[in-house]
Each structure stands twice: as structure tokens, then as C-alpha cells.
Design a protein around this motif. Structure first.
Motif, mmCIF file in Angstrom:
data_model
loop_
_atom_site.group_PDB
_atom_site.id
_atom_site.type_symbol
_atom_site.label_atom_id
_atom_site.label_comp_id
_atom_site.label_asym_id
_atom_site.label_seq_id
_atom_site.Cartn_x
_atom_site.Cartn_y
_atom_site.Cartn_z
ATOM 1 N N ARG A 156 29.331 17.913 16.965
ATOM 2 C CA ARG A 156 28.751 18.860 16.162
ATOM 3 C C ARG A 156 27.287 18.657 16.226
ATOM 4 O O ARG A 156 26.376 19.348 15.856
ATOM 5 N N PHE A 157 26.872 17.405 16.084
ATOM 6 C CA PHE A 157 25.539 16.812 16.116
ATOM 7 C C PHE A 157 24.584 17.619 17.085
ATOM 8 O O PHE A 157 23.480 17.497 16.855
ATOM 9 N N ASN B 136 20.610 18.910 11.606
ATOM 10 C CA ASN B 136 20.733 18.350 10.078
ATOM 11 C C ASN B 136 22.167 17.521 10.290
ATOM 12 O O ASN B 136 22.498 16.662 9.234
ATOM 13 N N VAL B 137 23.021 17.548 11.073
ATOM 14 C CA VAL B 137 24.095 16.954 11.209
ATOM 15 C C VAL B 137 24.064 15.501 11.834
ATOM 16 O O VAL B 137 23.516 15.237 12.871
ATOM 17 N N ALA B 138 24.627 14.459 11.155
ATOM 18 C CA ALA B 138 24.252 13.146 11.813
ATOM 19 C C ALA B 138 25.286 12.909 12.795
ATOM 20 O O ALA B 138 26.434 13.459 12.902
ATOM 21 N N LEU B 139 24.909 11.854 13.839
ATOM 22 C CA LEU B 139 25.673 11.320 14.838
ATOM 23 C C LEU B 139 27.040 10.947 14.439
ATOM 24 O O LEU B 139 28.324 11.109 15.076
ATOM 25 N N ASP C 59 23.307 21.152 15.655
ATOM 26 C CA ASP C 59 22.812 21.206 14.487
ATOM 27 C C ASP C 59 22.099 20.040 13.885
ATOM 28 O O ASP C 59 22.501 18.774 14.025
ATOM 29 N N ARG D 160 17.940 15.882 20.845
ATOM 30 C CA ARG D 160 19.329 15.712 21.055
ATOM 31 C C ARG D 160 19.915 16.344 22.187
ATOM 32 O O ARG D 160 20.540 15.979 23.262
ATOM 33 N N ASN E 257 29.457 9.509 10.678
ATOM 34 C CA ASN E 257 29.724 9.454 9.211
ATOM 35 C C ASN E 257 29.483 8.252 8.424
ATOM 36 O O ASN E 257 30.093 8.052 7.445
ATOM 37 N N GLU F 154 18.858 8.585 18.542
ATOM 38 C CA GLU F 154 18.896 8.983 16.885
ATOM 39 C C GLU F 154 17.586 8.295 16.271
ATOM 40 O O GLU F 154 17.144 8.802 15.302
ATOM 41 N N SER G 186 14.466 18.993 11.753
ATOM 42 C CA SER G 186 15.712 19.022 12.252
ATOM 43 C C SER G 186 15.632 20.029 13.546
ATOM 44 O O SER G 186 16.393 19.694 14.323
#
Length: 115
Positions: free
Chosen positions: A92-93, A98-101, A96, A48, A103, A33, A41
């Protein structure tokens, strides 16, 4: 009367090996990351899928295996079940860029309100 100390020591050794593996996994995922942070992105997503997804699949298999080793109803079983039941959302990361590993950003934003 059987001496269970060797069994306890062996169990502790096995636990330490598993924890070292988990720590290495987390370090590797966060290193990926960090390497991807400055990328677009789309490029982050590609990185990833190339580097994180194989590790993510290994983690999934490890969680499934560990679940077979713990008794139903235990706190460890509940934690493993939670992860396995939410596996699609947790990954989900990988779909996409734009989604973080994690929260952490959201939790850090809420922390002042909790104080």
C-alpha cells in the motif's frame, strides 16, 4: 552409505546467499524511505514509484519462487503464504505517500501497554 555433509554445507551456503540478498533488500528499502522522509507526500510517492516499486516487484517474484522450493505446511511455507496472500496490503505504501513502509511506529506506541 553416502556422506551428506557436502550437501549440508552446500545448502548452508545457498541459505547464506539468500539471507544476504534479503538483508540488502531491506537496507535498500529503508535507505529509500530515509531519503524520502523530508519530502512532501506527493514527492515521496513519486520517489517510491521510481526507486522502490522495481525492488518490490523483484521481491514478489522471489517470494513466489521460494514458495515453490519449500514443502507445504512448513513454517517457511506459512510465512511465505502469509506475505503472498497479503501482498496488496503490504504494498500500500507504493500507492500513497502518507502510508509508511512498515507499522513500526504503531507497534512502538503499543509496546508500553504490553509491558
Amino acid at each position: 552409505m553416502q556422506n551428506t555433509a557436502p550437501d549440508a554445507v552446500q545448502g548452508l551456503r545457498e541459505l547464506l546467499v539468500r539471507l544476504q540478498g534479503e538483508l540488502k533488500f531491506k537496507q535498500t528499502m529503508y535507505k529509500i524511505e530515509a531519503d524520502a522522509r523530508a519530502l512532501s507526500s506527493q514527492r515521496r510517492l513519486e520517489m517510491r514509484q521510481e526507486r522502490s516499486q522495481p525492488l518490490w516487484k523483484q521481491l514478489h517474484l522471489w517470494l513466489q519462487l521460494e514458495r515453490t522450493r519449500v514443502p507445504d505446511g512448513s513454517s517457511i511455507a506459512k510465512a511465505l503464504d502469509y506475505s503472498l496472500n497479503h501482498w496488496d496490503g503490504l504494498g500500500r505504501f507504493l500507492l500513497d505517500g502518507n502510508v509508511a513502509l512498515d507499522n513500526n511506529h504503531c507497534e512502538n506506541q503499543m509496546r508500553p501497554w504490553a509491558l
